[in-house]
Scaffold this motif. Structure first.
Motif, PDB file in Angstrom:
ATOM      1  N   UNK A  73       0.847  -1.189   0.000  1.00  0.00           N
ATOM      2  CA  UNK A  73       0.000   0.000   0.000  1.00  0.00           C
ATOM      3  C   UNK A  73       0.881   1.237   0.000  1.00  0.00           C
ATOM      4  N   UNK A  74       0.307   2.311  -0.495  1.00  0.00           N
ATOM      5  CA  UNK A  74       0.935   3.618  -0.341  1.00  0.00           C
ATOM      6  C   UNK A  74      -0.153   4.515   0.240  1.00  0.00           C
ATOM      7  N   UNK A  75       0.160   5.763   0.457  1.00  0.00           N
ATOM      8  CA  UNK A  75      -0.891   6.634   0.964  1.00  0.00           C
ATOM      9  C   UNK A  75      -0.942   7.910   0.139  1.00  0.00           C
ATOM     10  N   UNK A  76      -2.089   8.550   0.217  1.00  0.00           N
ATOM     11  CA  UNK A  76      -2.301   9.820  -0.477  1.00  0.00           C
ATOM     12  C   UNK A  76      -2.616  10.855   0.590  1.00  0.00           C
ATOM     13  N   UNK A  77      -1.778  11.877   0.651  1.00  0.00           N
ATOM     14  CA  UNK A  77      -1.968  12.917   1.667  1.00  0.00           C
ATOM     15  C   UNK A  77      -2.521  14.173   1.006  1.00  0.00           C
ATOM     16  N   UNK A  78      -3.676  14.616   1.508  1.00  0.00           N
ATOM     17  CA  UNK A  78      -4.269  15.844   0.974  1.00  0.00           C
ATOM     18  C   UNK A  78      -3.444  17.031   1.453  1.00  0.00           C
ATOM     19  N   UNK A  79      -3.157  17.973   0.576  1.00  0.00           N
ATOM     20  CA  UNK A  79      -2.380  19.139   0.983  1.00  0.00           C
ATOM     21  C   UNK A  79      -3.264  20.099   1.772  1.00  0.00           C
ATOM     22  N   UNK A  80      -2.722  20.693   2.821  1.00  0.00           N
ATOM     23  CA  UNK A  80      -3.518  21.614   3.647  1.00  0.00           C
ATOM     24  C   UNK A  80      -4.095  22.733   2.786  1.00  0.00           C
ATOM     25  N   UNK A  81      -5.355  23.034   3.047  1.00  0.00           N
ATOM     26  CA  UNK A  81      -5.993  24.142   2.334  1.00  0.00           C
ATOM     27  C   UNK A  81      -6.356  23.836   0.890  1.00  0.00           C
ATOM     28  N   UNK A  82      -6.328  22.549   0.511  1.00  0.00           N
ATOM     29  CA  UNK A  82      -6.640  22.246  -0.892  1.00  0.00           C
ATOM     30  C   UNK A  82      -8.067  22.660  -1.219  1.00  0.00           C
ATOM     31  N   UNK A  83      -8.300  22.997  -2.460  1.00  0.00           N
ATOM     32  CA  UNK A  83      -9.560  23.656  -2.831  1.00  0.00           C
ATOM     33  C   UNK A  83     -10.786  22.768  -2.743  1.00  0.00           C
ATOM     34  N   UNK A  84     -10.604  21.447  -2.567  1.00  0.00           N
ATOM     35  CA  UNK A  84     -11.770  20.576  -2.400  1.00  0.00           C
ATOM     36  C   UNK A  84     -12.062  20.294  -0.927  1.00  0.00           C
ATOM     37  N   UNK A  85     -11.207  20.794  -0.074  1.00  0.00           N
ATOM     38  CA  UNK A  85     -11.406  20.552   1.358  1.00  0.00           C
ATOM     39  C   UNK A  85     -11.168  19.105   1.757  1.00  0.00           C
ATOM     40  N   UNK A  86     -10.350  18.390   1.005  1.00  0.00           N
ATOM     41  CA  UNK A  86     -10.061  16.989   1.346  1.00  0.00           C
ATOM     42  C   UNK A  86      -9.102  16.959   2.516  1.00  0.00           C
ATOM     43  N   UNK A  87      -9.298  15.976   3.396  1.00  0.00           N
ATOM     44  CA  UNK A  87      -8.358  15.905   4.513  1.00  0.00           C
ATOM     45  C   UNK A  87      -7.575  14.588   4.533  1.00  0.00           C
ATOM     46  N   UNK A  88      -8.203  13.479   4.165  1.00  0.00           N
ATOM     47  CA  UNK A  88      -7.464  12.224   4.150  1.00  0.00           C
ATOM     48  C   UNK A  88      -7.116  11.760   5.544  1.00  0.00           C
ATOM     49  N   UNK A  89      -6.100  10.929   5.761  1.00  0.00           N
ATOM     50  CA  UNK A  89      -5.277  10.345   4.692  1.00  0.00           C
ATOM     51  C   UNK A  89      -6.020   9.227   3.977  1.00  0.00           C
ATOM     52  N   UNK A  90      -5.597   8.946   2.774  1.00  0.00           N
ATOM     53  CA  UNK A  90      -6.227   7.911   1.964  1.00  0.00           C
ATOM     54  C   UNK A  90      -5.211   6.831   1.624  1.00  0.00           C
ATOM     55  N   UNK A  91      -5.748   5.650   1.412  1.00  0.00           N
ATOM     56  CA  UNK A  91      -4.873   4.534   1.078  1.00  0.00           C
ATOM     57  C   UNK A  91      -4.922   4.294  -0.429  1.00  0.00           C
TER      58      UNK A  91
END
Ligand code: GLA
Ligand code: ZN
Length: 685
Positions: free
Chosen positions: A533-551
């Motif tokens: 597995x790897x992970x996907x980290x949402x960048x702070x303040x991203x325009x979609x408001x995603x927070x994550x973390x996601x796998x």
């Protein structure tokens, strides 16, 4: 705007309810009882003659329609209709004996013996002629019969033939496609590889496990040819019907996600789409996930003719004997799964089979009438209940939905993905990936169209194109124009890699000009093991408001942002910190690129954010609990919302202040809508 399709056959503006009926396998004494039971089961349409060729033409040129006359008359006398079949799906033994060319030849170049069904050559002039003769006689005989409502052409076309006739036809097909220019064919197939260059058309053979099977361009063209042969076989079948009964719609039953036939293309030739649905409920960890998959296929069937209602030609009233686990439908599931088809656009609910076969391979398949022979069975009651429900839904006939979202599922793209050597071979999962992108919409009750690459996309707000590996001509241009004019596009890893001949785009992926639209360059793709597995980290303040973390798993595109904004990055491995999710402003629209195969949480958050921002059409303005969906049918004025609970446990939906009528029980509903386990409501407003 008020829009309503006309009923499948305007002679009968109600739901068709019934199934495959084989009176030809039963003594005539049984038929009167069938009619009695048919009325008790609230059925009104029987699919007859599907495999009855020997009964209709016991000897070459000697026809016997007497029995079918009586069946048709009986149906009419009982206020019912025939979905009348052409019998080409299985042929008489005398024909195979006398004309061996009708028998199918396998890829190993071995001719089959007579047997089973769909064992015919698609090219054989003899077979086409025989089919045309019997179809002509059927049409001549029943063209004015009051029971004739729909033509059921053959049954579940499938398969291919490698005989000499087919080889010759394939070469002709290729000559036409490549305009008699062998160099063009060699280039399209990249045939210089391993010295496969053809120097004479006669050298070309269909793919074979004992010959050539690695030339992807050949494999693709062979599949396209087999599809075209199937379509032309079909057109030969319907020619006499169209001539003699121009007002009777023709259909042929499709098989969901069956890979062999490019159904969106096939759909151009039928008047109404129909399909056979055989999910095995209660055998996976979650019925609602299965429910979402089935909903996806219903949507795909509705989308093929731009939203025109389709027919659920076959489904099982109880179990499906050929499935690995022929589990019975639990109480409630028969009504729920039948209404589900209607919710997504079906104007019929039909079964395989009416009366359970006494012998041979389908004697344990679910049927409306069981071997016991009477109506006092659980399954019979379930069927009668569905019939009674459908009688309350006349207003739904001809309504449809115009979703804001379209998701691509393209058969040729699938062929190419399945055939390539790349991405490993155990987890390409193209259709599954597309369905994973559909799931977040199903959960929110957001209607979705499922489209092929050829479809027009101008009217959508959001287009989702997972793993669009192959870009056929015009597709990149359409996507570009769509975004430029304000649309939102989501693409993923492994997209824009080859053209329609499976030749890689040069000059950086995604090709076809999409690199500019997406504002990224996909430099290389990593495939990791199933366990990693790897992970996907949402960048702070991203325009979609995603927070994550996601796998993330399986596949990773190592991309460069070339103008796109980075919204998330990978968490580990040598590409930690590289972009995992980007968005590019292009013209008046936005193009997102998802660089890895992400988990369900990502899908929910990402598409949830897009749904909110784009204000996507929803069936119901309500939060839906897990396993509950809502689907919409409308004529532009009346709204019919199907709220369906695929959980075994009860669930409730808060409808807010709006007031609805539940057509299933006539109750006024406002506020809280309670649904039983596997319960459904059809709300009208
Ligand atoms: C298919 C066929 C039917 C029957 C059913 C059984 O859908 O069209 O003839 O064999 O399967 O599930
Ligand atoms: Zn053949």
């Amino acid at each position: 705007m008020k829009t309503r399709y006309s009923p499948i056959n305007p002679r009968f503006p109600h739901f068709l309810h019934g199934g495959d009926y084989n009176p030809d396998q039963w003594p005539e004494e049984v038929w009167a009882e069938d009619m009695r039971l048919m009325k008790l089961a609230n059925c009104n349409a029987m699919s007859v003659g599907i495999f009855a060729w020997t009964k209709l033409e016991p000897e070459e040129g000697k026809y016997d329609f007497g029995w079918l006359d009586r069946v048709m008359d009986l149906l009419a006398a009982n206020g019912a209709y025939a979905v009348l079949a052409t019998p080409s799906g299985a042929r008489p033994a005398w024909m195979s004996k006398k004309y061996p060319e009708v028998l199918r030849v396998r890829p190993e170049r071995l001719r089959n013996l007579h047997g089973v069904r769909h064992n015919h050559c698609l090219t054989s002039p003899v077979y086409r002629e025989k089919v045309s003769q019997i179809n002509t006689r059927l049409a001549e005989r029943y063209k004015d019969h009051p029971a004739l409502l729909v033509w059921h052409i053959s049954n579940e076309y499938n398969g291919e033939c490698h005989c000499d006739l087919c080889q010759a036809a394939f070469r002709e097909w290729l000559k036409k496609k490549y305009e008699n220019d062998l160099d063009r064919l060699n280039h399209a197939w990249w045939a210089a590889f391993w010295s496969h260059t053809y120097t004479d058309w006669e050298q070309i053979e269909s793919p074979s496990p004992v010959g050539e099977f690695l030339l992807h361009g050949l494999n693709l063209d062979w599949k396209r040819f087999c599809n075209d042969q199937t379509f032309s076989f079909f057109l030969n079948e319907i020619a006499p019907l169209k001539r003699l009964t121009p007002d009777v719609p023709v259909t042929t039953n499709f098989m969901g996600l069956f890979p062999g036939l490019n159904y969106p293309k096939f759909a151009e030739y039928v008047d109404v789409v129909s399909w056979d649905s055989y999910p095995v409920w209660h055998t996976t960890s979650s019925d609602w996930r299965l429910g979402a998959q089935v909903g996806f296929i219903h949507d795909q069937n509705r989308s093929m003719k731009g939203g025109k209602p389709f027919m659920l030609m076959e489904s099982t009233p109880s179990n499906t004997n050929w499935q690995p686990i022929p589990k019975l439908k639990r109480p409630g599931m028969h009504l729920l799964s039948s209404l589900q088809a209607v919710a997504h656009g079906a104007d019929t609910v039909q079964y395989f089979q009416w009366r359970k076969s006494r012998g041979s391979s389908e004697k344990f398949h679910g049927a409306v009438v069981d071997h016991v022979g009477h109506e006092h069975t659980r399954v019979f009651r379930d069927v009668a209940e569905v019939g009674a429900a459908l009688q309350k839904l006349d207003g739904v006939i001809g309504t449809s939905v115009r979703p804001d979202v379209a998701i691509y599922l393209d058969w040729e793209n699938r062929w190419a993905i399945d055939d390539m050597k790349g991405l490993g071979n155990d987890r390409r999962n193209y259709p599954e990936t597309v369905i994973a992108h559909y799931l977040p919409f199903w959960k929110r009750g957001i209607p979705v169209d499922v489209i092929a690459e050829e479809a027009e996309i101008g009217g959508y707000k959001l287009v989702v194109a997972p793993m669009l590996y192959m870009l056929k001509p015009g597709v990149a241009e359409r996507l570009r124009a769509f975004v430029a004019q304000g649309g939102t596009l989501v693409m993923t890893y492994w997209s824009g890699i080859v053209d329609e001949n499976d030749l890689c785009f040069l000059g950086g992926w995604p090709g076809g000009g999409l690199r500019e639209v997406l504002g990224i360059w996909d430099e290389e793709t990593d495939t990791i093991t199933a366990a990693e597995r790897n992970s996907v980290a949402a960048l702070p303040g991203n325009e979609l408001g995603l927070s994550g973390p996601y796998e993330a798993r399986d596949y990773f595109a190592l991309i460069h942002a070339e103008g796109a904004r980075v919204l998330a990055t990978f968490g580990s491995d040598f590409y930690a910190g590289r972009p995992a999710l980007t968005v590019n402003d292009f013209g008046r629209g936005k193009a997102f690129y998802v660089a890895s195969r992400n988990d369900e949480k990502f899908m929910d958050d990402f598409f949830g954010a897009l749904a909110g921002r784009l204000g996507l059409l929803r069936a119901l303005n309500a939060d839906l609990p897990d396993g509950v969906t809502a689907q919409l049918r409308t004529d532009g004025e009346k709204q019919y919302v199907f709220v369906m609970n695929f959980n075994p446990a009860p669930a409730a939906v808060d409808l807010g202040g709006a007031s609805w009528r539940n057509l299933l029980n006539g109750a006024e509903v406002q506020g809280r809508l309670e649904l039983q386990g596997y319960g459904a409501a059809v709300l009208e407003r």
